[in-house]
Motif scaffolding. Sequence first.
Motif, short mmCIF file in Angstrom:
data_model
loop_
_atom_site.label_atom_id
_atom_site.label_comp_id
_atom_site.label_asym_id
_atom_site.label_seq_id
_atom_site.Cartn_x
_atom_site.Cartn_y
_atom_site.Cartn_z
N GLN A 1 0.82 -1.21 0.00
CA GLN A 1 0.00 0.00 0.00
C GLN A 1 0.86 1.27 0.00
O GLN A 1 0.58 2.20 -0.75
N GLY B 1 0.32 8.08 -7.09
CA GLY B 1 0.16 7.15 -8.20
C GLY B 1 1.46 6.87 -8.92
O GLY B 1 1.74 5.74 -9.32
N GLN C 1 3.54 4.52 -6.83
CA GLN C 1 3.09 3.14 -6.93
C GLN C 1 3.52 2.51 -8.25
O GLN C 1 3.80 1.31 -8.31
N THR D 1 -3.77 -0.02 -3.89
CA THR D 1 -4.46 1.24 -4.20
C THR D 1 -5.12 1.83 -2.97
O THR D 1 -5.88 2.80 -3.08
N LEU E 1 -4.96 5.65 -2.42
CA LEU E 1 -5.14 6.47 -3.62
C LEU E 1 -6.60 6.83 -3.85
O LEU E 1 -7.51 6.09 -3.44
N THR F 1 -6.87 7.68 -9.59
CA THR F 1 -5.49 7.19 -9.53
C THR F 1 -5.46 5.68 -9.28
O THR F 1 -4.62 4.96 -9.84
N SER F 2 -6.40 5.20 -8.47
CA SER F 2 -6.51 3.76 -8.21
C SER F 2 -6.72 3.00 -9.50
O SER F 2 -6.09 1.96 -9.75
N SER F 3 -7.61 3.49 -10.35
CA SER F 3 -7.87 2.84 -11.62
C SER F 3 -6.63 2.84 -12.51
O SER F 3 -6.33 1.83 -13.17
N VAL G 1 -3.47 2.95 -11.52
CA VAL G 1 -2.49 2.02 -10.96
C VAL G 1 -2.87 0.58 -11.27
O VAL G 1 -2.01 -0.25 -11.59
N MET G 2 -4.16 0.25 -11.20
CA MET G 2 -4.59 -1.10 -11.55
C MET G 2 -4.35 -1.38 -13.03
O MET G 2 -3.98 -2.51 -13.40
N THR H 1 -7.31 -6.80 -1.38
CA THR H 1 -7.96 -5.49 -1.50
C THR H 1 -9.27 -5.47 -0.73
O THR H 1 -9.93 -6.50 -0.58
N VAL I 1 -11.54 -2.57 -7.44
CA VAL I 1 -10.25 -3.20 -7.73
C VAL I 1 -10.45 -4.69 -7.96
O VAL I 1 -9.93 -5.27 -8.91
#
Length: 231
Positions: free
Chosen positions: A95, A150, A153, A174, A177, A181-183, A185-186, A204, A209
């Motif tokens: 994380q 982001g 990561q 994520t 985030l 930004t999470s999307s 990074v995924m 998660t 996610v």
Amino acid sequence: MSNTVIHAHGLIKAFGPTRALAGIDLDIAVGESVAIMGASGSGKTTLLHVLAGITRPDAGQVVYTPPSGGPVDVSALGESARSRLRRESFGFVFQQGLLMPELTAVENVALAAMITGVSRAEATRRAAGWLAALGLQGMEDRRIGELSGGQAQRVAIARSQVTGAGVVFADEPTGALDSVTSSEVMDALLWSTTGQGRTLVVVTHDPQVASRCSRVIAVRDGRVQNSAVAA
């Protein structure tokens, strides 16, 4: 399952009176992305740590089958052998990234390769290649504090891949985030793992996610409650 990369059987792990894993059986296939979900204290992070050889189970077995060579009983290895396996065969994204703030982005990534015996020049070349592939070209010499969450990561993702790891374990990658930004990074994590024929195991709490993965495993009270193909 003939293409199984990780086989776990009868995993039990207790911390004092608390049983974190209460007899888990699980197979993970080559090229699969698996999300492990569950409430706090359900055992999901302990499961990831046992599968990755960070923690040894009290009972049960974890077998890793590399692309070449015979199966490896991870749960039977000593600490030094498990440490070598983690360095050479597995990648990790956490994380908070756990990057070294005094090093630049390219140095953080290159260090992972150098630890396995790769020369500094070759490690730096590989690191720069992964950073560029993950959208960080031109940021190689920035320190971690000079990057956004982001971006940091993505450095961690590059570090997890620079050794050619066949399996990447990600623990709430994520969690710190925002949703956009999470999307992103995924996107980067999936492209660099399953997009290259590698395997991803991610813990998660975020259903969005989890839905990006090919399978979702629900853990409760140290047991697998459900395993289903993601919607």
